[in-house]
Design a protein around this motif. Structure first.
Motif, mmCIF file in Angstrom:
data_model
loop_
_atom_site.group_PDB
_atom_site.id
_atom_site.type_symbol
_atom_site.label_atom_id
_atom_site.label_comp_id
_atom_site.label_asym_id
_atom_site.label_seq_id
_atom_site.Cartn_x
_atom_site.Cartn_y
_atom_site.Cartn_z
ATOM 1 N N THR A 103 14.414 6.677 28.157
ATOM 2 C CA THR A 103 12.872 6.386 28.728
ATOM 3 C C THR A 103 12.792 6.990 30.177
ATOM 4 O OG1 THR A 103 12.805 4.378 27.481
ATOM 5 C CG2 THR A 103 11.009 4.843 28.966
ATOM 6 N N GLN A 104 11.740 7.774 30.177
ATOM 7 C CA GLN A 104 11.612 8.428 31.467
ATOM 8 C C GLN A 104 10.254 8.041 32.117
ATOM 9 O OE1 GLN A 104 13.358 12.782 30.313
ATOM 10 N NE2 GLN A 104 13.181 12.503 32.552
ATOM 11 N N SER A 105 10.067 7.894 33.554
ATOM 12 C CA SER A 105 9.058 7.650 34.064
ATOM 13 C C SER A 105 9.098 8.202 35.505
ATOM 14 C CB SER A 105 8.686 6.175 34.257
ATOM 15 O OG SER A 105 10.015 5.252 35.033
ATOM 16 N N PRO A 106 7.603 8.276 36.027
ATOM 17 C CA PRO A 106 6.610 8.660 35.372
ATOM 18 C C PRO A 106 6.459 9.751 34.258
ATOM 19 C CG PRO A 106 6.426 9.562 37.276
ATOM 20 C CD PRO A 106 7.508 9.027 37.398
ATOM 21 N N GLU A 107 5.403 9.625 33.442
ATOM 22 C CA GLU A 107 5.018 10.929 32.302
ATOM 23 C C GLU A 107 4.884 12.031 33.201
ATOM 24 O OE1 GLU A 107 3.614 8.481 28.370
ATOM 25 O OE2 GLU A 107 2.570 10.304 29.298
ATOM 26 N N ALA A 108 4.131 11.880 34.248
ATOM 27 C CA ALA A 108 3.610 12.736 34.951
ATOM 28 C C ALA A 108 3.647 12.449 36.615
ATOM 29 C CB ALA A 108 2.114 13.486 34.516
ATOM 30 N N LEU A 109 3.827 13.430 37.513
ATOM 31 C CA LEU A 109 3.602 13.368 38.913
ATOM 32 C C LEU A 109 3.230 14.413 39.524
ATOM 33 C CD1 LEU A 109 4.915 11.231 41.037
ATOM 34 C CD2 LEU A 109 7.132 12.352 40.905
ATOM 35 N N ARG A 110 2.160 14.107 40.601
ATOM 36 C CA ARG A 110 1.675 15.139 41.385
ATOM 37 C C ARG A 110 2.168 14.852 42.869
ATOM 38 N NH1 ARG A 110 -4.469 16.265 39.631
ATOM 39 N NH2 ARG A 110 -4.015 17.167 37.657
ATOM 40 N N LEU A 111 2.732 15.710 43.186
ATOM 41 C CA LEU A 111 3.132 15.789 44.876
ATOM 42 C C LEU A 111 2.699 16.829 45.577
ATOM 43 C CD1 LEU A 111 6.936 14.981 44.391
ATOM 44 C CD2 LEU A 111 5.111 13.206 44.603
ATOM 45 N N GLN A 112 2.250 16.473 47.004
ATOM 46 C CA GLN A 112 1.886 17.674 47.886
ATOM 47 C C GLN A 112 3.312 18.308 48.310
ATOM 48 O OE1 GLN A 112 -1.530 17.639 47.413
ATOM 49 N NE2 GLN A 112 -1.014 18.932 49.169
ATOM 50 N N GLU A 113 3.169 19.453 48.497
ATOM 51 C CA GLU A 113 4.449 19.967 49.221
ATOM 52 C C GLU A 113 5.003 19.325 50.313
ATOM 53 O OE1 GLU A 113 3.835 24.145 50.242
ATOM 54 O OE2 GLU A 113 5.898 24.585 50.682
ATOM 55 N N GLY A 114 6.387 18.969 50.250
ATOM 56 C CA GLY A 114 6.972 18.252 51.353
ATOM 57 C C GLY A 114 7.005 16.758 51.031
ATOM 58 N N GLU A 115 6.109 16.384 50.109
ATOM 59 C CA GLU A 115 6.282 14.842 49.795
ATOM 60 C C GLU A 115 7.353 14.303 48.793
ATOM 61 O OE1 GLU A 115 2.632 13.837 47.765
ATOM 62 O OE2 GLU A 115 3.109 11.631 47.744
ATOM 63 N N SER A 116 8.387 13.611 49.334
ATOM 64 C CA SER A 116 9.590 13.397 48.547
ATOM 65 C C SER A 116 9.170 12.390 47.759
ATOM 66 C CB SER A 116 10.601 12.684 49.513
ATOM 67 O OG SER A 116 10.977 13.727 50.375
ATOM 68 N N SER A 117 9.875 12.396 46.311
ATOM 69 C CA SER A 117 9.775 11.397 45.245
ATOM 70 C C SER A 117 10.933 10.970 44.406
ATOM 71 C CB SER A 117 8.546 11.409 44.561
ATOM 72 O OG SER A 117 8.211 10.252 43.886
ATOM 73 N N SER A 118 10.798 10.284 43.517
ATOM 74 C CA SER A 118 11.883 10.110 42.580
ATOM 75 C C SER A 118 11.587 10.008 41.198
ATOM 76 C CB SER A 118 12.924 8.635 43.011
ATOM 77 O OG SER A 118 13.468 8.861 44.218
ATOM 78 N N LEU A 119 12.345 10.487 40.336
ATOM 79 C CA LEU A 119 12.094 10.286 38.952
ATOM 80 C C LEU A 119 12.947 9.479 38.230
ATOM 81 C CD1 LEU A 119 10.665 13.044 39.714
ATOM 82 C CD2 LEU A 119 11.426 13.867 37.852
ATOM 83 N N ASN A 120 12.637 8.618 37.303
ATOM 84 C CA ASN A 120 13.473 7.591 36.620
ATOM 85 C C ASN A 120 13.836 7.840 35.306
ATOM 86 O OD1 ASN A 120 13.481 5.010 34.895
ATOM 87 N ND2 ASN A 120 14.770 4.585 36.874
ATOM 88 N N CYS A 121 15.129 7.475 34.903
ATOM 89 C CA CYS A 121 15.587 7.765 33.512
ATOM 90 C C CYS A 121 16.258 6.368 33.253
ATOM 91 C CB CYS A 121 16.547 8.860 33.615
ATOM 92 S SG CYS A 121 17.411 9.016 31.975
ATOM 93 N N SER A 122 15.817 5.768 32.375
ATOM 94 C CA SER A 122 16.567 4.465 31.829
ATOM 95 C C SER A 122 17.022 4.583 30.469
ATOM 96 C CB SER A 122 15.472 3.381 31.694
ATOM 97 O OG SER A 122 14.858 3.138 33.074
ATOM 98 N N TYR A 123 18.284 4.163 30.438
ATOM 99 C CA TYR A 123 18.948 4.236 29.026
ATOM 100 C C TYR A 123 19.586 3.243 28.635
ATOM 101 C CZ TYR A 123 23.012 4.714 32.321
ATOM 102 O OH TYR A 123 24.045 4.444 33.105
ATOM 103 N N THR A 124 19.639 3.008 27.137
ATOM 104 C CA THR A 124 20.409 1.871 26.510
ATOM 105 C C THR A 124 21.246 2.671 25.392
ATOM 106 O OG1 THR A 124 18.587 1.907 24.933
ATOM 107 C CG2 THR A 124 18.860 0.089 26.681
ATOM 108 N N VAL A 125 22.537 2.654 25.997
ATOM 109 C CA VAL A 125 23.412 3.188 24.996
ATOM 110 C C VAL A 125 24.665 2.238 24.974
ATOM 111 C CG1 VAL A 125 22.932 5.722 24.970
ATOM 112 C CG2 VAL A 125 24.424 4.974 26.744
ATOM 113 N N SER A 126 25.463 2.257 24.081
ATOM 114 C CA SER A 126 26.790 1.421 24.249
ATOM 115 C C SER A 126 27.736 2.340 24.740
ATOM 116 C CB SER A 126 26.992 0.691 23.013
ATOM 117 O OG SER A 126 27.026 1.753 21.772
ATOM 118 N N GLY A 127 28.240 2.283 26.026
ATOM 119 C CA GLY A 127 29.504 2.867 26.207
ATOM 120 C C GLY A 127 29.077 4.355 26.618
ATOM 121 N N LEU A 128 28.501 4.575 27.952
ATOM 122 C CA LEU A 128 27.824 5.876 28.370
ATOM 123 C C LEU A 128 28.855 6.930 28.629
ATOM 124 C CD1 LEU A 128 25.221 7.283 29.468
ATOM 125 C CD2 LEU A 128 26.268 6.721 31.848
ATOM 126 N N ARG A 129 28.784 8.245 27.658
ATOM 127 C CA ARG A 129 29.820 9.045 28.007
ATOM 128 C C ARG A 129 29.198 10.145 28.872
ATOM 129 N NH1 ARG A 129 32.635 9.734 22.400
ATOM 130 N NH2 ARG A 129 30.596 9.253 21.647
#
Lengths: 113, 113
Positions: free
Chosen positions: B5-31
């Protein structure tokens, strides 16, 4: 330094016709993967092939769809008797080994009239 | 069931405005967890692979980090050319092979000058 090559880039078919999508992996890559991206949806895995073998086809519809990766030549994704719901972007990816990053081509956009 | 699951779906930033995108996962044994960038009409372009909690990878204005439950893509001082859809993916663990990638829906980033 060619990447993954897919052709055609755009393909138009009428309902009931056959569609053949081709994918040449990156040089030195023997693992090929096909994904489908429906409008407004994410990438969905279809099939994983290694030269002359299907490793995992769990994401491929049981009917009308088939894939091959012959000893010589490109991988082929074949859709028989296409229907409107088959309209999508089909992406091919390749990797050197099965657990390494997959590199994608620019896809074939299939439109069904 | 393995999910990404990724969030947010959409993100608008001004040039120079730092931010972060998220990725949540549910897997048994990440490879491995993969980040890709996708431009309109193109295939996903590989950015990073992360294999274990605490690992970090950097490339220009992008930095990817990972914990046991989620990964972040940090964008520092973005430029308009960073505008794209960013996808994360994890290998499906169920079948024992890592060929099948499960993709999130993506975050569409728009950076305005």
């Amino acid at each position: 330094n060619a990447g993954v090559m897919q052709n055609p880039r755009h393909l138009v078919r009428r309902r009931g016709q056959e569609a053949r999508l081709r994918c040449s992996p990156m040089k030195g890559h023997s693992h090929v993967y096909w994904y489908r991206q429906l409008p407004e949806e994410g990438l969905k895995f279809m099939v994983y092939l290694q030269k002359e073998n299907i490793i995992d086809e769990s994401g491929m519809p049981k009917e009308r769809f088939s894939a091959e990766f012959p000893k010589e030549g490109p991988s082929i994704l074949r859709i028989q008797q296409v229907v409107r719901g088959d309209s999508a972007a089909y992406f091919c990816a390749s990797s050197r080994q099965g657990n390494q990053p997959q590199h994608f081509g620019d896809g074939t956009r299939l439109s069904i009239l | 069931e393995d999910q990404v699951t990724q969030s947010p779906e959409a993100l608008r930033l001004q040039e120079g405005e730092s931010s972060s995108l998220n990725c949540s996962y549910t897997v048994s044994g990440l490879r491995g967890l993969f980040w890709y960038r996708q431009d309109p009409g193109k295939g996903p372009e590989f950015l990073f692979t992360l294999y274990s909690a605490g690992e970090e990878k950097e490339k220009e204005r992008l930095k990817a980090t990972i914990t046991k439950k989620e990964s972040f893509l940090h964008i520092t001082a973005p430029k308009p050319e960073d505008s794209a859809t960013y996808l994360c993916a994890v290998p499906f663990d169920g079948s024992g092979n890592t060929g099948k990638l499960i993709f999130g829906q993506g975050t569409t980033l728009q950076v305005k000058p």
